[in-house]
Design an enzyme around this catalytic site. Structure first.
Site, PDB file in Angstrom:
ATOM      1  N   GLY A  39       6.089 -18.966  -4.557  1.00  0.00           N
ATOM      2  CA  GLY A  39       5.299 -19.508  -5.649  1.00  0.00           C
ATOM      3  C   GLY A  39       3.868 -19.848  -5.277  1.00  0.00           C
ATOM      4  N   VAL A 178      -7.650 -32.609  -6.646  1.00  0.00           N
ATOM      5  CA  VAL A 178      -7.134 -32.248  -5.326  1.00  0.00           C
ATOM      6  C   VAL A 178      -7.705 -30.922  -4.837  1.00  0.00           C
ATOM      7  CG1 VAL A 178      -5.071 -31.705  -3.991  1.00  0.00           C
ATOM      8  CG2 VAL A 178      -5.006 -33.530  -5.676  1.00  0.00           C
ATOM      9  N   ILE A 260     -10.090 -27.069 -12.320  1.00  0.00           N
ATOM     10  CA  ILE A 260      -9.863 -28.139 -13.293  1.00  0.00           C
ATOM     11  C   ILE A 260      -8.374 -28.375 -13.523  1.00  0.00           C
ATOM     12  CG2 ILE A 260     -12.058 -27.810 -14.470  1.00  0.00           C
ATOM     13  CD1 ILE A 260     -10.456 -26.202 -16.599  1.00  0.00           C
ATOM     14  N   HIS A 435       3.639 -49.208  19.602  1.00  0.00           N
ATOM     15  CA  HIS A 435       2.216 -49.482  19.841  1.00  0.00           C
ATOM     16  C   HIS A 435       1.736 -48.640  21.018  1.00  0.00           C
ATOM     17  CE1 HIS A 435      -1.544 -51.706  20.244  1.00  0.00           C
ATOM     18  NE2 HIS A 435      -1.303 -51.768  21.554  1.00  0.00           N
TER      19      HIS A 435
END
Length: 460
Positions: A39, A178, A260, A435
């Site tokens: 697609g 986007v 658009i 961390h």
């Protein structure tokens, strides 16, 4: 005439997932695809644009190398033909992979334009196929606006620009959503002078206002010109393009990109086009993905519910389960949205504006943590941006999380998990994070919403 349990029309993210899920549940499945499986996402959207953006990221890294004591010549040039070739190789590998998945699940794939003849019959390449249930996954196509000059060869759609072999010196982009922002960012790094023209009062108008403002500042530094609250009135094409805008603005460009948005492709409806209920050119489907015709389902962009590939995956899967006798709702309340610019933007849940509208300004609190206070960000030289968490005060419910910064699209998955599992902000702030990591900023933003962040000055 061949007969199946499910016939799926369209092989994009909704369609191929629906076909495979139906096969996994024991159904005999046929999938119709007019072009190449995968697609818009794999062939003309998500994946192709990310290959260009990776190139932009590499350029950015080259430009930063000197900061880390790496002596290099930071000059560069971009071979667009080679960039397109790489994009095509990536696309081919992924689409071939999808074809392989369909084959391994014994899904029959028929190539050609498929249309409904009646509630149980599909015609493709002058041959008829019968199915107990049908799932419509026709996808979407690029939208165009009726303005003079839009048919010029120098006016490109998002499909066209991804195969462009020469980098335009000047590119005008109509639409700051986007597609416009991602392609604009990539080609600005490649060396194009980019101008974005947006009718709304900000770029990325569907995202939290702070993310839009942060990206606008980044784009200004990158040299991208932005005209917001501006409409295009005409495009003149003579030795390049001249984009005539409201307010007397004129943008000179070699090429113009129309970005658009997209609209549904309803070609697959065929003889049932008038019988299937629609709204704003989209097929209406309920939360079970059922249309108004009992045995016909719809999933993905054709429904207009959420025109994102990951939403389409979920819709396709739900449609297949229900077509095989299940009863599964497809809930899209907590679907994350990502924009893969440099830095990235990512959101899930309510924006601050929407939360205030629903709950009232006095009932919410907002926590923020800047990446400039994050150790991993400092070490990586990616200190731009922040994590923003919106919390409902009474129960510390997390209503929305918005991230602007490096790796935002990866971090948003944890944010989505927090909202989906209804973990309150006080508990999220207690989750131990490794961390140094970028994701520590999410924990700290949750704590800041409660005025308990360890690594920020205490609020007065």
């Amino acid at each position: 005439m061949d007969s199946y349990d499910i016939a799926v029309i369209g092989g994009g993210p909704a369609g191929y997932v629906a076909a495979i899920k139906g096969a996994q549940l024991g159904g005999r499945i046929v999938l119709f695809e007019k072009d190449t499986v995968g697609g818009t996402c794999l062939n003309r959207g998500c994946i192709p644009t990310k290959t260009f953006l990776k190139g932009a990221e590499i350029i950015h890294t080259i430009q930063m190398a000197g900061k880390y004591g790496i002596k290099n010549d930071s000059s560069f040039s971009v071979d667009m033909a080679k960039a397109v070739e790489n994009k095509n190789q990536v696309v081919k590998q992924l689409t071939s992979g999808v074809a392989g998945l369909l084959k391994s699940n014994a899904v029959d794939v028929v190539y050609g334009e498929a249309e409904l003849v009646d509630e149980h019959t599909i015609e493709c390449q002058n041959k008829l196929y019968k199915a107990e249930n049908i799932i419509l996954c026709g996808g979407s196509k690029t939208s165009k606006i009726p303005i003079p000059g839009i048919e010029s060869a120098d006016v490109l759609t998002s499909d066209d620009i991804l195969d462009m072999k020469e980098l335009p010196e000047k590119l005008a982009i109509i639409g700051g959503g986007v597609i416009g922002c991602e392609i604009g960012a990539a080609l600005a790094y490649y060396g194009s002078k980019v101008t974005i023209i947006e009718a709304e009062n900000r770029i990325l108008p569907f995202m939290d206002r702070e993310l839009s403002a942060a990206l606008e500042e980044t784009f200004k530094k990158l040299g991208i010109q932005m005209y917001t609250s501006t409409k295009v009135e005409a495009i003149q094409s003579e030795k390049g393009c001249r984009v005539m805008c409201s307010g007397g603005k004129t943008v000179e460009a070699d090429k113009v990109l129309i970005s658009i948005g997209r609209t549904s492709d309803l070609q697959c409806l065929g003889a049932l086009r008038k019988k299937l209920q629609q709204e704003r050119n989209f097929v209406i489907a309920d939360e079970y993905m059922r249309t108004n015709i009992p045995n016909i389902y719809a999933a993905g962009d054709i429904t207009g519910k959420s025109m994102l590939a990951h939403s389409a995956f979920k819709m396709g899967e739900a449609a297949a389960k229900n077509a095989m006798g299940g009863s599964e709702k497809c809930l899209l309340k907590t679907v994350p949205s990502c924009v893969y610019t440099l830095p990235e933007c990512a959101s899930v849940g309510l924006s601050e504006e929407k939360a205030e509208e629903i709950y009232g300004k006095s009932e919410i609190t907002v926590g923020r943590f800047p990446f400039r206070a994050n150790g991993r960000s400092l070490a990586s030289g990616t200190t731009e941006g922040f994590v923003k968490v919106i919390v409902q005060k009474t129960y510390n419910e997390i209503l929305g999380i918005h991230i602007f910064g490096a790796n935002a699209a990866e971090m948003i998955s944890e944010a989505t998990n927090l909202i989906c599992t209804e973990i309150p902000a006080d508990e999220a702030a207690e989750i131990v994070h490794a961390h140094p990591t970028f994701s520590e900023a999410l924990m700290e933003a949750c704590a800041d919403a409660l005025n308990m962040s360890i690594h920020l000055p205490k609020k007065k």
